[in-house]
Design an enzyme around this catalytic site. Structure first.
Site, PDB file in Angstrom:
ATOM      1  CG  HIS A  71      -0.283  -0.066   2.541  1.00 18.87           C
ATOM      2  ND1 HIS A  71      -0.751  -0.818   3.590  1.00 18.87           N
ATOM      3  CD2 HIS A  71       0.834   0.563   3.021  1.00 18.87           C
ATOM      4  CE1 HIS A  71       0.034  -0.642   4.639  1.00 18.87           C
ATOM      5  NE2 HIS A  71       1.004   0.201   4.316  1.00 18.87           N
TER       6      HIS A  71
ATOM      7  CG  HIS B 243       0.575   3.868   8.091  1.00 14.68           C
ATOM      8  ND1 HIS B 243      -0.450   3.277   7.395  1.00 14.68           N
ATOM      9  CD2 HIS B 243       1.678   3.141   7.802  1.00 14.68           C
ATOM     10  CE1 HIS B 243       0.007   2.241   6.711  1.00 14.68           C
ATOM     11  NE2 HIS B 243       1.301   2.131   6.944  1.00 14.68           N
TER      12      HIS B 243
ATOM     13  CG  HIS C  93       8.131  -1.677   4.058  1.00 13.20           C
ATOM     14  ND1 HIS C  93       7.231  -2.684   4.278  1.00 13.20           N
ATOM     15  CD2 HIS C  93       7.461  -0.527   4.356  1.00 13.20           C
ATOM     16  CE1 HIS C  93       6.066  -2.172   4.671  1.00 13.20           C
ATOM     17  NE2 HIS C  93       6.182  -0.872   4.745  1.00 13.20           N
TER      18      HIS C  93
ATOM     19  CD  GLU D 191       2.810  -1.803   6.488  1.00 14.34           C
ATOM     20  OE1 GLU D 191       2.663  -0.638   6.900  1.00 14.34           O
ATOM     21  OE2 GLU D 191       3.076  -2.069   5.291  1.00 14.34           O
TER      22      GLU D 191
HETATM   23  C1  DHB Z   1       6.225   3.253   2.451  1.00 19.29           C
HETATM   24  C2  DHB Z   1       5.674   1.995   2.718  1.00 19.29           C
HETATM   25  C3  DHB Z   1       4.585   1.875   3.575  1.00 19.29           C
HETATM   26  O1  DHB Z   1       4.009   0.682   3.900  1.00 19.29           O
HETATM   27  C4  DHB Z   1       4.023   3.004   4.154  1.00 19.29           C
HETATM   28  O2  DHB Z   1       2.934   2.845   4.939  1.00 19.29           O
HETATM   29  C5  DHB Z   1       4.564   4.251   3.900  1.00 19.29           C
HETATM   30  C6  DHB Z   1       5.667   4.384   3.048  1.00 19.29           C
HETATM   31  C7  DHB Z   1       7.381   3.411   1.516  1.00 19.29           C
HETATM   32  O3  DHB Z   1       8.025   2.431   1.130  1.00 19.29           O
HETATM   33  O4  DHB Z   1       7.635   4.561   1.109  1.00 19.29           O
HETATM   34 FE    FE Z   2       2.547   0.940   5.549  1.00 17.31          FE
END
Ligand code: DHB
Ligand code: FE
Length: 282
Positions: A12, A59, A192, A239
């Site tokens: 997302h 978030h 990530h 996540e």
């Molecule tokens: C990014 C990834 C995410 O899941 C998020 O909530 C905000 C930013 C990113 O990789 O930039």
């Molecule tokens: Fe996220």
């Protein structure tokens, strides 16, 4: 009775929403990522779900550190989005389905889950970006039930607990007396990390293991503690809990119809998985 047609899990990342808004899907950076979606669009056009039950993680738009529910379910007639930066335009409100929401809440609380019920709920990019990815044309054609799982303020619910929640949600939907076709979404991931010493951390091997196991052996993923998930997949890689919940709502031997995996989108290894439930084939 309501039928669950399948689950779609997708990243997302806000930058995806900004790319859609700017119409740059065909640019070299984006082309391979967006190329993953047409098979999912074709499947949605075929099975025509009427409702999307969306496991996502807020978030900081609707819930902040002052009040952080572990599991929160929307029970509103509509869900508004609001400015969160990231270059994202504010989305039009999404239609709710209060009847299904309250049935789901009754059923899941009846199974001893302690839910927070939200008759007002702002939805952030983790909800709006996947909706736009799945239904890019025109107004959103489905009603929605958002289910937020805390991934912001530790302690987080375990993978095993998220799996149990997903299964309870699956049973709740299947006991809803209306003839409604429901798709389950799980948003976020894959690996990530946005901050700290390991910012930019990506773990392709672990992501591909998750993609493999979600279809065929989802219980495998519940062996990991959240500490282990963070170590493997990064602080925001937890996540994957949304994917675990969305998978668990499929109670009848789903089959994988499509996947794609692309590194990187922004800081994230972007994943997409479509699991079709046996009910869609009936
Ligand atoms: C990014 C990834 C995410 O899941 C998020 O909530 C905000 C930013 C990113 O990789 O930039
Ligand atoms: Fe996220």
């Amino acid at each position: 009775m309501a039928r669950i047609v399948g689950s779609i899990m997708t990243s997302h990342v806000p930058a995806i929403g900004a790319a859609i808004a700017r119409g740059v899907q065909a640019q070299p950076y984006w082309q391979a990522f967006f190329a993953g979606f047409p098979p999912v669009h074709e499947w949605l056009a075929r099975v025509r779900p009427e409702v999307a039950v969306v496991f996502y993680n807020d978030h900081g738009l609707n819930f902040f550190l002052d009040k952080m529910p572990t599991f929160a379910v929307g029970a509103a007639a509509e869900y508004r989005n609001a400015d969160e930066g990231w270059g994202l335009p504010v989305s039009a409100p999404f239609r709710g389905d209060p009847e299904l929401s309250w049935h789901l809440i009754e059923s899941v609380v009846g199974e001893d889950f302690d839910l927070t019920t939200c008759q007002e709920m702002l939805v952030d990019h983790a909800f709006t970006v996947p909706m736009k990815l799945l239904w890019p044309q025109g107004p959103c054609p489905v009603r929605t039930v958002p289910i937020a799982i805390n991934t912001v303020q530790h302690p987080l619910p375990s993978a095993a607990r998220c799996q149990a929640l997903g299964a309870a949600v699956g049973r709740a939907i299947e006991s809803f007396p209306q003839d409604t076709r429901v798709v389950i979404l799980g948003t976020g991931g894959l690996s990530h990390q946005l901050d700290g010493e390991r910012a930019g951390h990506i773990n392709k091997e672990f992501d591909l293991l998750c993609l493999d196991k979600l279809g065929t052996d989802p219980g495998f993923l519940t062996r990991y503690s959240n500490r282990e998930l963070v170590a493997l997949a990064g602080t925001q890689g937890v996540e994957i809990l949304m994917w675990i919940a969305a998978r668990a709502a499929l109670l009848h031997e789903p089959r994988e119809l499509h996947r794609s995996y692309h590194i990187p989108i922004s800081n994230t290894a972007a994943g997409l998985l479509l699991l079709e439930n046996a009910a869609a084939r009936a």
